[in-house]
Design a protein around this motif. Structure first.
Motif, PDB file in Angstrom:
ATOM      1  N   LYS A 135       0.857  -1.180   0.000  1.00  0.00           N
ATOM      2  CA  LYS A 135       0.000   0.000   0.000  1.00  0.00           C
ATOM      3  C   LYS A 135       0.888   1.224   0.000  1.00  0.00           C
ATOM      4  N   PHE A 194      -3.570   5.956   2.549  1.00  0.00           N
ATOM      5  CA  PHE A 194      -4.550   5.735   3.608  1.00  0.00           C
ATOM      6  C   PHE A 194      -3.969   6.232   4.897  1.00  0.00           C
ATOM      7  N   GLN A 234      -5.393   6.208   7.390  1.00  0.00           N
ATOM      8  CA  GLN A 234      -6.175   5.484   8.374  1.00  0.00           C
ATOM      9  C   GLN A 234      -5.350   4.990   9.562  1.00  0.00           C
ATOM     10  N   GLU A 285      -1.431  -1.768  10.336  1.00  0.00           N
ATOM     11  CA  GLU A 285      -1.535  -2.579   9.114  1.00  0.00           C
ATOM     12  C   GLU A 285      -1.282  -4.044   9.434  1.00  0.00           C
ATOM     13  N   PRO A 292     -12.819   2.099   7.248  1.00  0.00           N
ATOM     14  CA  PRO A 292     -12.549   2.927   8.433  1.00  0.00           C
ATOM     15  C   PRO A 292     -13.737   2.908   9.397  1.00  0.00           C
ATOM     16  N   HIS A 352     -15.084   2.180  -0.146  1.00  0.00           N
ATOM     17  CA  HIS A 352     -13.781   2.758   0.216  1.00  0.00           C
ATOM     18  C   HIS A 352     -13.083   1.994   1.342  1.00  0.00           C
ATOM     19  N   CYS A 401     -10.106   0.241   3.610  1.00  0.00           N
ATOM     20  CA  CYS A 401      -8.713   0.640   3.827  1.00  0.00           C
ATOM     21  C   CYS A 401      -7.828  -0.610   3.798  1.00  0.00           C
ATOM     22  N   ASN A 402      -8.449  -1.784   3.772  1.00  0.00           N
ATOM     23  CA  ASN A 402      -7.716  -3.042   3.648  1.00  0.00           C
ATOM     24  C   ASN A 402      -8.613  -4.035   2.968  1.00  0.00           C
ATOM     25  N   GLN A 423      -8.819   7.146  -2.186  1.00  0.00           N
ATOM     26  CA  GLN A 423      -9.604   6.297  -1.276  1.00  0.00           C
ATOM     27  C   GLN A 423     -10.457   5.295  -2.042  1.00  0.00           C
TER      28      GLN A 423
END
Length: 1581
Positions: free
Chosen positions: A127, A132, A134, A876, A905, A932, A934-935, A1518
């Motif tokens: 990534k 992100f 996040q 992560e 998120p 959207h 984040c993983n 995103q």
């Protein structure tokens, strides 16, 4: 601060460097003081002295306490610590506890432990850091164990031992080595490479000493071996894992800059050392894929041309139901009580008159204290006022707004039950039908539009609400209430008492005896998200109240605490309706109070000595978590604790845990009463309160495997996959219940079979209001027996609950139809999967246990998707580890694969009004690519088991000759086509006299010196230079003189021409011919990007062994500049001659070649596969080609042609430099790069010069389509008119891009462009121009072919719009003198009409061969002088390397014969061989680009049998992860391929050559060398 006890001098070098870096960031203002302290503390945390030597056996201790475990804080922690502990536990991971079950958690841990033994490393997605924000955890800082965050701090304080163990495991050096090698760099795309799982194995000789400076040495001495042999994917023999880190005496690797990625120092898991991070990951992915797939081979589907997927063979070991057919179960008869009211309103009237002071409802404020109490008297008088107002005061006497039977929406917040009660009973008294709905908070509310559908289907135009609520509704700027999307226009009426009118003395409400008219409508959302209204008749409402009164044994004057939503379901039935019927005092505890004080309902029961409480599992759990705040609670007054969601199989653990905690507070075990209900059938079953000391009902412990096959089996063998279910009591009084099959006709189940519960009762819903079609399937079901005959006349209602009837007629529910996931014929329950995921220690990763599970249909089966909210502070690493463990747990316990697991998120999943997850909306967003994440982790390789078998290519046993004879017997003609004869044409003298182009120019300069041949335009459309015949001739002579003088050139030497597109290029070309040299045109390097473009120039100069370079002054300076020296050796250029200011000199003589077979020029080009090839073009070929084009396009001196092409190779060069000199027509030259600064240049030129014929490239057409598509009106006003254009030919060496040419034609139709004008040309390396749509000949035809057949190298024509059809356009008419034939590339035998094969060409203008330094003669012969293996063995053919087919059409050509059309399908070297089939990248790319609006461009290639898709993201970063599942879905759905790697990159990353073709091999090389800087790389499992 954190440094206590840390000796800074003793820290490892690496940490010191990071500290220094932090200081620098602080001093430069890149980081705040607070951020600096936090990061510094984190860095040093690992070196603070920790308690060591803890028993390693404690390492897997579970942090979350069991529901009954005594986890009271240590005495010295003080009261504050304990209160904080409860609160933090709630906020951390609490909502998940409705699914909590210790047994299940143990089972999951056991399953994971089993997995660990055989674990493979899973590649972690890459990534980009910026993408992100996040997770703020820096990838390289040590995990912070000393100063824990509030959430987990409390847990850690409780067990100091555990934290020590954690510290021990976290600081263990193996963990550190992995962590650092994985990705301790700040380069944007470098993130960790291996999941923890296996990276430690490669360092198994480093023992876990706790000194982190070992790390520095390991890094410093790692020996990097680089070899990029792709690992073998096909072998299933595991290769030895002995990739060790060598700690040899090799020199220390110093000076590793911040930008470098340490993760490149990796061996792959299979012992293949590779210097690229990407290939390591792919190798891991391949290892993961080597695990055997679950279904044995027999379950794979066979590929049938018609039917892609076949039904799998049933597994003989599948458990089958063996019981007898079920007999309907009858509830006890409904007792008749003499004083029961004739209607519910009558009960209210009675209590209002006789018990006016009796309390009806107490509402609480936000702190949980009573706010007001509504007495039965008040409730009656206010409802009466409202009824009167509704009927008499809203309109005029003659035109009332409301009539009895009209529907009215009730919009009241959950915190105001009093207003709602008055509105509800007011409507009943006025005989209008109340429809309670949620308060719309914003335009974006999930499911808002669906509520609009409900209001519409119920025909609602009036809404009742309170003043406070009305003020809170979203308004337009003018102060009006917002018109919500999909809602009908509503009139809002405020029902606060001050606005109501007291009824006149003579007015009395009409209270008829309960009948079948609708009393109220309750809303219900279906699995698909549609919101429907279930109508409940007056008689049903009354009967239901009676049945509940009998089942729950309600008595007058009891107190009931209600925590549920009073607008619908159990909250309405018990807390609003049955309570009034029995004069019960209801205490309503709103959701907002529960959030602030979870114990409030227990306190209310305690204070008011309530007899009944109405709750859900989450309320039990919340109360349990907070109960220690109150020591003196007493629950002995409760005779019934109704658990409304007791039908959820996971409720049993909440009930047990709650009992465990509160039994000491007087709670009796027999008062817990789970029940089952559904909106349609209302209450289905409820456990009756037991007698004191009576034995508690038994539990069912079922096998999950059995459940997935819809069969009840008591679990004996594997306790990991067991489901414990509690009963929901007996069926309701007066009801009749059956179990039927959930899908197909309602056939009665057997006794050991799971089915849908159907109910016949007077106390249920009657219909979906306004939707008669859907109603029939739900409310009028007549069960049939195994023979298919109905068992009676009585209609049953489907409840949507799945379950069975146990011993003693107890009802058990194991799930709901809306949570049912049907995967490969097995049923799984969404709730069960959520429970399993939550048992995988979600506390670090999942926010408040918010997990959604649903299925999407991809490739003929349902695929399970799990979406969870990720905690803001989750790293992560933790997230990825949690995800991989969830996959294993679900695989192990449920024997089903997750297709996609996504983390979004915190707080971003769409919510239902009470804060749950709005499932349909979530699914909708997932499919639209609007979640959207984040993983994300996709596992198509494990889930998709219904792919057709890979094709095994059959060895050709039959000889080519017999195939041919077979075709002839079958009446199929050989697939060949030819252009018309290239006879001696009108200017015979010219072609006879001047068989060389150089002679033609000299002849034109003499016979017509002032005829203008060329006009070059600039960006403004002005002619910058022109060339007449004599000017061009004289300029060529000057160049010849310079060549012979300065260059010392011999005849036959190669000369490189390095010019921008223009007339200089043309002049120097003829200058070379005059001098007897062989020109090689080369595209000049790009000044802004020398490092990338100059090496190609250098390569062509070296390969062609050029003796000299002709160029301009500026380019000459560039070639010798410092910038150039950075990328090539500038000292070894051949002689460079600048042709800008040459003296007027004539050469002593002009060279004439002795034969026409001599070389005229070399044509170099880089193919799309990245190969640089030069071909030799003879003088004879040049003349033949020019003659052929002249004939096809009818070119002569008076004609004008506009050319917007690059003039460096192929047909572009021929049209730019050669054609005009041969045919004498005038060429208007438009360099394509000028369009970048002035888009309309080409089109306005066509209009201004009234051009009939124009040539362009795809990139030019795309520029105009994308850039000018919206400006056609503006162009029209500027007078651009394209009606003059007769033919606009796109010059290319690829399959025609139909979508682009069609959209170009459509867009510019308004400017007069004829739809017949646009066509394409086709050329290849062996023959620069095979097809060219000229002026004669029929229009290019389009056919639709079946893509499935194409993959098998067959052509099957289908109708337009057929599924899996691909439109192909003919590549233009075959040029005069050209013959093509379609050949099987393997056998080299000719094929029949409409078969796919390689296009071979025979023509006088074929190239003479490759120009290579290697002199690969065999290749030469194979490509340029090949013979058919039979048929016509004497003709010599050249192989184009393109696949295509010939089809005879109904159209007639110029000579009146039927026209043979040539269709080009794709370049053979570019095709992808996957699963034994042949795929063309462009087809997959077309699908990918359609998958999401933000995909600007895409490219695919394979690497070691994995399909890699690279997509350019045009939206915000995103959206990057939204593309991963959509791309995987579309490729699987349309091409039956599983994508191995999805790479999301920035726009413009996919390299495209000057002809607008994608350079997929360059892209592949950059990807493997990790040079793409991707936003995200997802490795599909």
């Amino acid at each position: 601060m954190a440094e206590r006890g840390v000796d800074l001098a003793a820290l490892p070098k690496e940490v010191k460097e990071q500290l220094a870096e932090l200081e620098l960031e602080l001093s430069e203002g890149d980081i705040t003081q607070k951020g600096y302290e936090k990061k510094r503390a984190k860095l040093l945390a690992a070196y603070i002295p920790q308690t060591q030597n803890v028993d390693p056996g404690l390492q897997n201790i579970q942090l979350a306490p069991g529901p009954g475990a005594d986890s009271s804080p240590s005495p010295d922690a003080g009261p504050s610590a304990s209160t904080r502990q409860h609160r933090s536990h709630r906020s951390g991971g609490a909502r998940d506890e409705r699914y909590r079950s210790d047994i299940h958690t143990e089972a999951v841990q056991a399953a994971l432990a089993k997995h660990k033994e055989e674990k493979m490393p899973m590649p972690m997605p890459t990534k980009r850091r910026s993408a992100f924000v996040q997770s703020p955890m820096d990838n390289c800082t040590p995990p912070d164990t000393s100063s824990a965050s509030e959430d987990e701090g409390s847990l850690r304080r409780r067990q100091a031992a555990v934290s020590a163990v954690l510290a021990q495991t976290l600081q263990n050096s193996e963990f550190w080595i992995n962590r650092s090698i994985q990705g301790s760099s700040t380069s944007s795309s470098a993130s960790s490479t291996l999941s923890h799982g296996d990276s430690s194995k490669s360092h198994n000789h480093v023992h876990s000493q706790n000194q982190s400076n070992v790390l520095a040495d390991v890094l410093a001495h790692t020996r990097i071996e680089s070899s990029s042999v792709p690992p073998d994917v096909t072998s299933t023999v595991p290769q030895e894992r002995n990739s060790r880190v060598e700690l040899g005496p090799s020199p220390v690797v110093r000076g590793m800059s911040r930008g470098q990625s340490r993760s490149s120092m990796m061996d792959t898991a299979d012992g293949v050392p590779v210097n690229s991070r990407v290939s390591t990951k792919i190798q891991q992915l391949l290892n993961t894929l080597k695990r055997p797939k679950r279904p044995p081979l027999s379950e794979f589907f066979l590929d049938d041309a018609e039917q892609i997927v076949e039904v799998p063979q049933p597994d003989p070991n599948t458990p089958r139901p063996e019981g007898r057919q079920i007999i309907p179960v009858k509830g006890e008869p409904l007792g008749v009580v003499s004083n029961w009211p004739p209607a519910l309103q009558a009960a209210l009237a009675r209590w209002g008159a006789t018990q006016a002071k009796s309390p009806a409802l107490t509402a609480l404020d936000l702190t949980g204290k009573p706010l007001y109490t509504l007495t039965y008297g008040k409730l009656w008088s206010r409802s009466l006022k409202l009824a009167y107002t509704l009927l008499n005061k809203l309109g005029t006497k003659n035109e009332p707004v409301l009539k009895p039977g009209d529907r009215v929406a009730l919009v009241y917040p959950n915190s105001d039950p009093g207003m709602f009660w008055v509105a509800f009973y007011g409507c009943l008294l006025a005989e209008v039908i109340p429809v309670p709905i949620e308060v719309p908070l914003s335009q974006k509310d999930a499911g808002n539009q669906q509520i609009g559908f409900l209001l519409g289907s119920c025909g609602i135009s009036l809404a009742l609400t309170s003043e406070v609520c009305l003020k809170g509704l979203p308004k337009t700027p003018s102060g009006e209430i917002l018109q919500f999307k999909g809602w009908p226009r509503l009139r809002w009426v405020v029902t606060d008492t001050k606005y109501l009118t007291k009824p006149s003395k003579d007015w009395q409400p009409h209270i008829p005896t309960a009948n079948n008219d609708t009393a109220y409508i309750e809303y219900k959302a279906s699995k698909e998200g549609t919101v429907m209204g279930v109508a409940v008749s007056k008689i049903s409402m009354l009967t239901h109240c009676q049945a509940l009164t009998q089942a729950c044994n309600y008595c007058e004057g009891e107190t009931l605490v209600n925590v549920l939503d009073f607008k619908k379901d159990m909250g309405l039935w018990h807390g609003v309706l049955t309570s009034v019927m029995n004069r019960i005092h209801t205490i309503s505890v709103p959701y907002s109070v529960m959030k602030a004080c979870p114990l409030s309902w227990v306190q209310r029961v305690n204070v008011s000595k309530a007899r009944v409480a109405l709750v859900k599992c989450r309320d039990l759990h919340w109360a349990m978590m907070a109960h220690r705040d109150q020591k003196d609670i007493n629950l002995s007054s409760l005779r019934m604790l109704i658990v409304a969601d007791g039908a959820n199989p996971w409720s049993v653990s909440s009930c047990d845990a709650f009992l465990n905690v509160f039994q000491s507070h007087g709670l009796k075990p027999e008062v817990i009463c789970p029940c089952a209900s559904s909106t349609e059938a209302m209450t289905v079953a409820i456990r009756r309160p037991g007698a004191r000391g009576a034995p508690l009902p038994a539990r069912a412990i079922l096998s999950m495997g059995g459940l997935s096959h819809g069969v009840i089996r008591v679990n004996t063998e594997d306790k990991n996959s067991a489901l414990t279910v509690q009963d929901v009591g007996h069926v309701m009084p007066g009801a009749l219940m059956c179990i039927v099959k959930p899908d197909g006709p309602p056939m009665l189940c057997k006794t050991d079979e799971i089915g849908e519960i159907v109910l016949n009762s007077r106390a249920g819903g009657t219909m979906y209001y306004g939707l008669p079609g859907v109603t029939k399937n739900t409310f009028e079901v007549i069960p049939v027996n195994s023979g298919g005959t109905p068992i009676g006349e009585i209609p049953f209602t489907r409840t949507g609950l799945l379950g069975f009837v146990g011993p003693g007629s107890l009802v058990f529910v194991v799930g709901k139809t809306e949570g049912l996931l049907l995967v490969s014929g097995r049923r799984h329950n969404a709730d069960d999967l959520v429970a399993t995921a939550l048992a995988v220690e979600p506390i670090k990763t999942v926010y408040r246990g918010r997990i959604a599970v649903f299925s999407v249909t991809v490739f003929y089966d349902e695929r399970i998707v799990m979406v969870a909210e990720q905690r803001p502070d989750a790293s992560e690493e933790d997230s990825f580890q949690w995800m991989s463990r969830v996959l294993q747990a679900i695989d192990s316990i449920h024997q089903v694969g997750l297709y996609c697991l996504a983390l979004v998120p915190a707080n971003t999943l769409p919510k239902t009004p009470l804060g749950g997850i709005h499932m349909c909306e979530t699914k909708q967003r997932f499919l639209e690519g609007a979640l959207h994440p984040c993983n994300i982790l996709m596992c198509p390789h494990t889930c998709v088991t219904n792919l057709p078998k890979p094709r095994q290519k059959q060895p050709v046993g039959v000889g080519p000759a017999s195939i041919m004879v077979g075709n002839l017997v079958a009446g199929k003609r050989i697939a060949q086509a030819a252009g018309r004869e290239l006879g001696l044409i009108e200017d015979q003298d010219l072609s006879r006299k001047h068989q060389f182009l150089s002679e033609a120019l000299q002849w034109r300069a003499q016979s017509d010196p002032d005829h203008v041949l060329y006009i070059l335009l600039n960006a403004k459309g002005a002619a910058v230079s022109t060339a007449t015949c004599s000017q061009l001739h004289k300029r060529a002579e000057k160049i010849t003189a310079a060549l012979l003088e300065r260059g010392g050139i011999n005849t036959g030497d190669n000369v490189v021409l390095l010019y921008p597109p223009g007339i200089d290029l043309i002049a120097s070309f003829y200058g070379c011919l005059y001098a007897g040299c062989i020109p090689v045109t080369v595209r000049p390097p790009h000044l802004q990007n020398l490092s990338a473009t100059l090496p190609t120039v250098r390569m062509i100069i070296d390969v062609s062994k050029a003796a000299c370079i002709l160029t301009t002054q500026t380019l000459m300076k560039t070639l010798r500049s410092k910038e150039a020296a950075a990328s090539v050796n500038v000292k070894t250029w051949p002689t460079i001659i600048d042709t800008d200011d040459l003296p007027k000199k004539r050469p002593p003589h002009i060279y004439k070649p002795p034969t026409a077979e001599m070389l005229a020029y070399l044509d170099f080009s880089v193919s799309t596969t990245g190969m640089l090839t030069g071909v030799k073009i003879s003088h004879a070929a040049v003349s033949a080609l020019c003659r052929s084009i002249k004939l096809q396009c009818e070119l002569y001196s008076s004609r004008q042609v506009a050319i917007c092409l690059d003039p460096y190779c192929g047909l572009g060069f021929v049209l730019w430099c050669l054609s005009s000199v041969y045919s004498g027509h005038q060429s208007i030259l438009i360099p394509p790069m000028e369009l970048e600064s002035s888009l309309p240049l080409w089109l306005s030129t066509l209009s201004q010069y009234k051009i009939r014929d124009t040539f362009c490239s795809y990139s030019v057409m795309e520029l105009c389509t994308k850039g000018l598509g919206t400006q056609t009106e503006a162009l029209k006003t500027r007078g651009v008119n394209l009606s003059c254009v007769r033919s606009c030919v796109v010059v290319a060496e690829e399959r025609p891009r139909l979508a682009l040419t069609q959209s170009f034609s459509k867009l510019f139709k308004d400017l007069g462009l004829s739809p017949r004008a646009v066509s394409t040309a086709f050329g290849s390396r062996v023959n620069l121009a095979i097809c060219l749509q000229g002026t004669t000949g029929p229009d290019p035809s389009t056919v639709y072919v079946d893509m499935k057949s194409l993959r098998h190298d067959r052509v099957r024509l289908v109708e337009r719009g057929a599924p899996q059809s691909l439109p192909l356009m003919e590549s233009g008419t075959i040029l005069p003198g050209v013959r093509v034939i379609i050949v099987n590339p393997e056998t080299k035998g000719p094929l029949a009409d409409s078969h796919l094969g390689e296009i071979w060409v025979n023509s006088p203008h074929n190239a003479s061969g490759y120009y290579t330094i290697y002199g690969e003669e065999s290749l030469q012969a194979d490509h340029f002088n090949t013979r058919l293996s039979f048929g016509e063995p004497h003709t010599l053919w050249a192989r184009t390397g393109y696949l295509g087919f010939v089809r005879r059409t109904e159209l007639l050509d110029a000579s009146g014969d039927r026209h043979d059309a040539l269709f080009v399908v794709g370049y053979l070297d570019e095709t992808l061989e996957l699963r034994g089939l042949r795929y063309h990248p462009i087809d997959i790319e077309t699908s990918v680009s359609r998958a999401h609006r933000s995909i600007a461009e895409s490219a695919v290639f394979t690497w070691t049998n994995l399909l890699v898709v690279v997509a350019e993201l045009s939206g915000s970063e995103q959206e990057a992860l939204d593309l991963v599942p959509l791309v995987t879905n579309v490729v699987l759905e349309e091409h039956h391929l599983i994508v191995g790697v999805v790479v999301i990159v920035d726009p413009g990353v996919i390299p495209i050559n000057s002809r607008g073709e994608k350079q997929r091999m360059h892209l592949r090389d950059s990807f493997l060398a990790d040079q793409l800087d991707p936003i995200y790389v997802a490795y599909n499992m």
